[in-house]
Write a protein that holds these residues in place. Structure first.
Motif, PDB file in Angstrom:
ATOM      1  N   SER A  61      46.592  41.323  39.661  1.00  0.00           N
ATOM      2  CA  SER A  61      46.983  40.618  38.433  1.00  0.00           C
ATOM      3  C   SER A  61      48.497  40.578  38.293  1.00  0.00           C
ATOM      4  O   SER A  61      49.060  39.572  37.847  1.00  0.00           O
ATOM      5  CB  SER A  61      46.358  41.305  37.215  1.00  0.00           C
ATOM      6  OG  SER A  61      44.957  41.240  37.252  1.00  0.00           O
ATOM      7  N   LEU A  72      41.229  38.817  44.055  1.00  0.00           N
ATOM      8  CA  LEU A  72      41.038  39.162  42.646  1.00  0.00           C
ATOM      9  C   LEU A  72      39.593  38.941  42.221  1.00  0.00           C
ATOM     10  O   LEU A  72      39.017  39.769  41.505  1.00  0.00           O
ATOM     11  CB  LEU A  72      41.989  38.345  41.773  1.00  0.00           C
ATOM     12  CG  LEU A  72      41.916  38.623  40.269  1.00  0.00           C
ATOM     13  CD1 LEU A  72      42.160  40.102  39.963  1.00  0.00           C
ATOM     14  CD2 LEU A  72      42.922  37.756  39.509  1.00  0.00           C
ATOM     15  N   HIS A 126      43.201  37.809  33.727  1.00  0.00           N
ATOM     16  CA  HIS A 126      43.340  39.258  33.752  1.00  0.00           C
ATOM     17  C   HIS A 126      43.754  39.804  32.401  1.00  0.00           C
ATOM     18  O   HIS A 126      44.283  39.102  31.589  1.00  0.00           O
ATOM     19  CB  HIS A 126      44.333  39.672  34.831  1.00  0.00           C
ATOM     20  CG  HIS A 126      45.707  39.132  34.640  1.00  0.00           C
ATOM     21  ND1 HIS A 126      46.035  37.824  34.927  1.00  0.00           N
ATOM     22  CD2 HIS A 126      46.841  39.699  34.177  1.00  0.00           C
ATOM     23  CE1 HIS A 126      47.316  37.612  34.667  1.00  0.00           C
ATOM     24  NE2 HIS A 126      47.826  38.730  34.208  1.00  0.00           N
ATOM     25  N   ALA A 134      37.697  41.820  43.593  1.00  0.00           N
ATOM     26  CA  ALA A 134      37.992  43.064  42.870  1.00  0.00           C
ATOM     27  C   ALA A 134      37.279  43.095  41.523  1.00  0.00           C
ATOM     28  O   ALA A 134      36.742  44.130  41.115  1.00  0.00           O
ATOM     29  CB  ALA A 134      39.500  43.211  42.677  1.00  0.00           C
ATOM     30  N   LEU A 135      37.259  41.973  40.812  1.00  0.00           N
ATOM     31  CA  LEU A 135      36.579  41.904  39.520  1.00  0.00           C
ATOM     32  C   LEU A 135      35.075  42.125  39.681  1.00  0.00           C
ATOM     33  O   LEU A 135      34.454  42.809  38.870  1.00  0.00           O
ATOM     34  CB  LEU A 135      36.851  40.550  38.860  1.00  0.00           C
ATOM     35  CG  LEU A 135      38.284  40.327  38.356  1.00  0.00           C
ATOM     36  CD1 LEU A 135      38.492  38.858  37.986  1.00  0.00           C
ATOM     37  CD2 LEU A 135      38.587  41.223  37.172  1.00  0.00           C
ATOM     38  N   LYS A 145      39.809  49.299  39.787  1.00  0.00           N
ATOM     39  CA  LYS A 145      40.648  48.910  38.653  1.00  0.00           C
ATOM     40  C   LYS A 145      42.107  48.757  39.086  1.00  0.00           C
ATOM     41  O   LYS A 145      42.814  47.854  38.627  1.00  0.00           O
ATOM     42  CB  LYS A 145      40.535  49.936  37.529  1.00  0.00           C
ATOM     43  CG  LYS A 145      41.064  49.444  36.186  1.00  0.00           C
ATOM     44  CD  LYS A 145      40.581  50.332  35.061  1.00  0.00           C
ATOM     45  CE  LYS A 145      41.067  49.800  33.710  1.00  0.00           C
ATOM     46  NZ  LYS A 145      42.520  49.879  33.577  1.00  0.00           N
ATOM     47  N   LYS A 185      42.540  45.466  40.808  1.00  0.00           N
ATOM     48  CA  LYS A 185      42.636  44.403  39.807  1.00  0.00           C
ATOM     49  C   LYS A 185      44.033  44.351  39.194  1.00  0.00           C
ATOM     50  O   LYS A 185      44.620  43.271  39.036  1.00  0.00           O
ATOM     51  CB  LYS A 185      41.589  44.630  38.725  1.00  0.00           C
ATOM     52  CG  LYS A 185      41.739  43.727  37.508  1.00  0.00           C
ATOM     53  CD  LYS A 185      40.788  44.154  36.418  1.00  0.00           C
ATOM     54  CE  LYS A 185      41.075  43.426  35.122  1.00  0.00           C
ATOM     55  NZ  LYS A 185      42.048  44.060  34.255  1.00  0.00           N
TER      56      LYS A 185
END
Length: 282
Positions: free
Chosen positions: A253, A225, A282, A228-229, A246, A249
């Motif tokens: 999440s 995560l 998230h 990914a962010l 996106k 994410k």
């Protein structure tokens, strides 16, 4: 470049006939122009008939800089790449990026043709150190890419992007490797997933995969995560198409929400404490 600008002006004149092509990107009402563009597209060619809404999402923030995403019919996603001091400014900036990409998508060079496929396959061969013979072998990655392009002849790159995003996600979460181990051919996998769109059901299945990975390797979801962010932010600031990052994410999440609601998902560890801290992120 001059030829490209002229082509864009012609597209604007065709799809938005009452707008001045020279002023389109200077117009503060770019949000309504983007909506108008896609409504006109659907009336003309019934593009993405099942998804007719341009959707905006503003990230919650106590103050600037603000971030806004816009998702187009078909799923392509863009965000504001400038530092915006208000939510309205971020929304307009995201709409402008999306409108530019929507217009570029109408150029002949953005449609999948035989010439486009030949050039794309040659680039893929060069980047993988393979040979042109691989393009005729569906068991190779280049051959699978060639097959996907051939199966989508005539589509635009934004239309093709949804299928590509699905396979990027399947590769990312290990599903493609698992399918290969069951002796499924690449062609069978491509034909199967070409029938489906990236929806809540598919996201839930992928989130389950990551919950299982968390049980085997505690902390892996928090690690993925964070990555990914970071990737999403870097791609947004570069003005790139964002859907793959996106979706990663969103899937992670969703997995995180399930893990945080079930403390027995994995054994406690430093990474697990980090994951718990991310539960409200998230």
């Amino acid at each position: 470049m001059d030829r490209t600008l002229e082509s864009l002006r012609q597209i604007i004149a065709q799809v938005l006939p009452h707008r001045d092509p020279a002023l389109v990107f200077k117009d503060l009402n770019v949000v309504s122009m983007l909506q108008e563009f896609w409504e006109s597209k659907q009336q003309q060619r019934a593009a993405f008939p099942s998804e007719g809404v341009v959707v905006y999402e503003s990230l919650p923030a106590p103050g600037p800089p603000f971030v806004s995403y816009v998702t187009l019919p078909g799923g392509s996603c863009f965000g504001n790449f400038q530092c915006c001091l208000s939510r309205a400014e971020a929304r307009r900036d995201a709409a402008k990026v999306a409108l530019i990409n929507s217009l570029f998508n109408e150029l002949p060079s953005r449609r999948i043709t035989k010439e486009f496929i030949t050039e794309s396959v040659q680039e893929a061969v060069a980047s993988t150190s393979g040979t042109l013979d691989d393009a005729d072998d569906p068991s190779t990655s280049v051959g699978a890419y060639h097959y996907m392009l051939e199966s989508n002849m005539g589509k635009t790159m934004l239309e093709f992007q949804e299928l590509m995003t699905i396979f990027q996600l399947l590769h990312w979460n290990g599903s493609l490797k698992a399918l290969r181990e069951t002796k499924c051919s690449r062609q069978e996998v491509i034909s199967y997933y070409s029938q489906y769109s990236l929806d809540e059901k598919m996201r839930s299945h992928m989130a389950l995969d990551w919950i299982m990975k968390e049980r085997e390797s505690p902390g892996i979801v928090s690690q993925e995560l964070r990555m990914a962010l970071r990737q999403l932010e870097e791609a947004r600031k570069a003005g790139q198409e964002l859907r793959f990052y996106k979706e990663k994410k969103e899937i992670l999440s969703l997995a995180l929400t399930q893990i945080c609601s079930d403390p027995d998902t994995s054994s406690p560890s430093d990474d697990q404490l980090s994951l718990t801290a991310l539960c409200g992120y998230h």
